[in-house]
Design a protein around this motif. Structure first.
Motif, PDB file in Angstrom:
ATOM      1  N   SER A  33       0.837  -1.113  -0.131  1.00  0.00           N
ATOM      2  CA  SER A  33      -0.022   0.126  -0.010  1.00  0.00           C
ATOM      3  C   SER A  33       0.766   1.306   0.008  1.00  0.00           C
ATOM      4  O   SER A  33       0.484   2.251  -0.551  1.00  0.00           O
ATOM      5  CB  SER A  33      -0.933  -0.096   1.079  1.00  0.00           C
ATOM      6  N   TYR A  36       2.867   1.445  -3.722  1.00  0.00           N
ATOM      7  CA  TYR A  36       2.286   1.669  -4.716  1.00  0.00           C
ATOM      8  C   TYR A  36       2.236   3.531  -4.823  1.00  0.00           C
ATOM      9  O   TYR A  36       1.930   4.173  -6.071  1.00  0.00           O
ATOM     10  CB  TYR A  36       0.724   1.539  -4.669  1.00  0.00           C
ATOM     11  N   SER A 147      -6.968   0.964  -6.037  1.00  0.00           N
ATOM     12  CA  SER A 147      -5.949   0.492  -5.073  1.00  0.00           C
ATOM     13  C   SER A 147      -5.971  -0.956  -4.667  1.00  0.00           C
ATOM     14  O   SER A 147      -5.080  -1.829  -4.245  1.00  0.00           O
ATOM     15  CB  SER A 147      -5.143   1.393  -4.233  1.00  0.00           C
ATOM     16  N   GLU A 150      -5.730  -3.691  -7.221  1.00  0.00           N
ATOM     17  CA  GLU A 150      -4.577  -3.939  -7.536  1.00  0.00           C
ATOM     18  C   GLU A 150      -3.666  -4.664  -6.309  1.00  0.00           C
ATOM     19  O   GLU A 150      -2.713  -5.577  -6.709  1.00  0.00           O
ATOM     20  CB  GLU A 150      -3.695  -2.436  -7.581  1.00  0.00           C
ATOM     21  N   HIS A 154      -1.912  -8.189  -6.728  1.00  0.00           N
ATOM     22  CA  HIS A 154      -0.699  -8.180  -6.195  1.00  0.00           C
ATOM     23  C   HIS A 154      -0.511  -9.626  -5.305  1.00  0.00           C
ATOM     24  O   HIS A 154       0.379 -10.395  -5.505  1.00  0.00           O
ATOM     25  CB  HIS A 154      -0.126  -7.206  -5.458  1.00  0.00           C
ATOM     26  N   ILE A 168       5.693  -6.537  -9.092  1.00  0.00           N
ATOM     27  CA  ILE A 168       5.717  -4.995  -9.423  1.00  0.00           C
ATOM     28  C   ILE A 168       5.674  -4.692 -10.931  1.00  0.00           C
ATOM     29  O   ILE A 168       4.975  -3.954 -11.556  1.00  0.00           O
ATOM     30  CB  ILE A 168       6.555  -4.303  -8.532  1.00  0.00           C
ATOM     31  N   LYS A 172       3.043  -3.315 -13.788  1.00  0.00           N
ATOM     32  CA  LYS A 172       3.211  -1.875 -13.909  1.00  0.00           C
ATOM     33  C   LYS A 172       2.727  -1.307 -15.361  1.00  0.00           C
ATOM     34  O   LYS A 172       2.743  -2.292 -16.394  1.00  0.00           O
ATOM     35  CB  LYS A 172       5.002  -1.745 -14.265  1.00  0.00           C
ATOM     36  N   THR A 176      -5.352   0.207 -14.038  1.00  0.00           N
ATOM     37  CA  THR A 176      -5.835  -0.241 -12.927  1.00  0.00           C
ATOM     38  C   THR A 176      -7.026   0.384 -12.481  1.00  0.00           C
ATOM     39  O   THR A 176      -7.752   0.240 -11.546  1.00  0.00           O
ATOM     40  CB  THR A 176      -4.887  -0.025 -11.602  1.00  0.00           C
TER      41      THR A 176
END
Length: 200
Positions: A33, A36, A147, A150, A154, A168, A172, A176
């Motif tokens: 978190s 990002y 987020s 995402e 992850h 990551i 990339k 998102t």
């Protein structure tokens, strides 16, 4: 106690980052978190921190927001929950997302976070129930769009065996905002497949 650090970001290699503070390099661990939102290396950065002191090590943890650190500290008060699990929670979902899971007693969503099994999830729901903030939603506006999705993507890729740095890179530049968690995972895996085909 080190409460915060302000300096130049030198290295960011999940879950580790190095901050140059007046010529002294501080190595910190941070959740996704926070990663990002990190700027490019060479840029200035301020993080709130938490220091864990043990007989064999002093470990410093960094967070982009106070709400992340507050949740991290609350998680450490839960039985058999250490820094690794606490970082995993913050890497797998947003602060508000976690508190919403606790409020809704949503064990299914909680156990999707890598490292959290049924027993740990049940313990978190039980012991965190009396530590809920008065309102949920205060930190959402500061988060990048999607987020939470995402973070879920992850966590799923980590569970598949990919290393944090690889994940990551895999995520990339993906859209998102429009892509769902499932779409992000699918696109990330396609990207890896294409790279392996080219290498052959």
């Amino acid at each position: 106690m080190i409460g915060f650090l302000r300096g130049t970001l030198i290295v960011k290699r999940p879950p580790l980052l190095t901050l140059d503070v007046n010529g002294v390099g501080y190595e910190l661990e941070a959740p996704m978190s926070t990663f990002y939102r990190l700027p490019d290396t060479g840029q200035s950065l301020s993080l709130v921190t938490h220091l864990v002191v043990r007989e064999d090590a002093h470990s410093l943890y960094g967070f982009f927001t106070e709400s992340e650190r507050a949740l991290f500290r609350n998680l450490l008060k839960v039985s058999n929950v250490g820094p690794r699990i606490a970082l995993g929670v913050l890497s797998g979902m947003s602060v508000d997302g976690f508190y919403q899971c606790v409020r809704d007693k949503d064990l299914v969503s909680l156990t999707k976070v890598p490292g959290i099994g049924r027993k740990t999830g049940e313990r978190l729901l039980l012991e965190m129930a009396d530590r809920l903030p008065e309102t949920i939603g205060g930190d959402t506006a500061a988060l990048p769009a999607r987020s939470a999705a995402e973070g879920e993507a992850h966590g799923a890729l980590l569970a598949l065996g990919y290393k944090p740095g690889e994940v990551i890179r895999m995520l990339k530049d993906l859209d998102t905002v429009r892509l769902s968690t499932e779409d992000m995972i699918r696109e990330a895996l396609k990207r890896v497949h294409r790279e392996r085909v080219v290498e052959r």
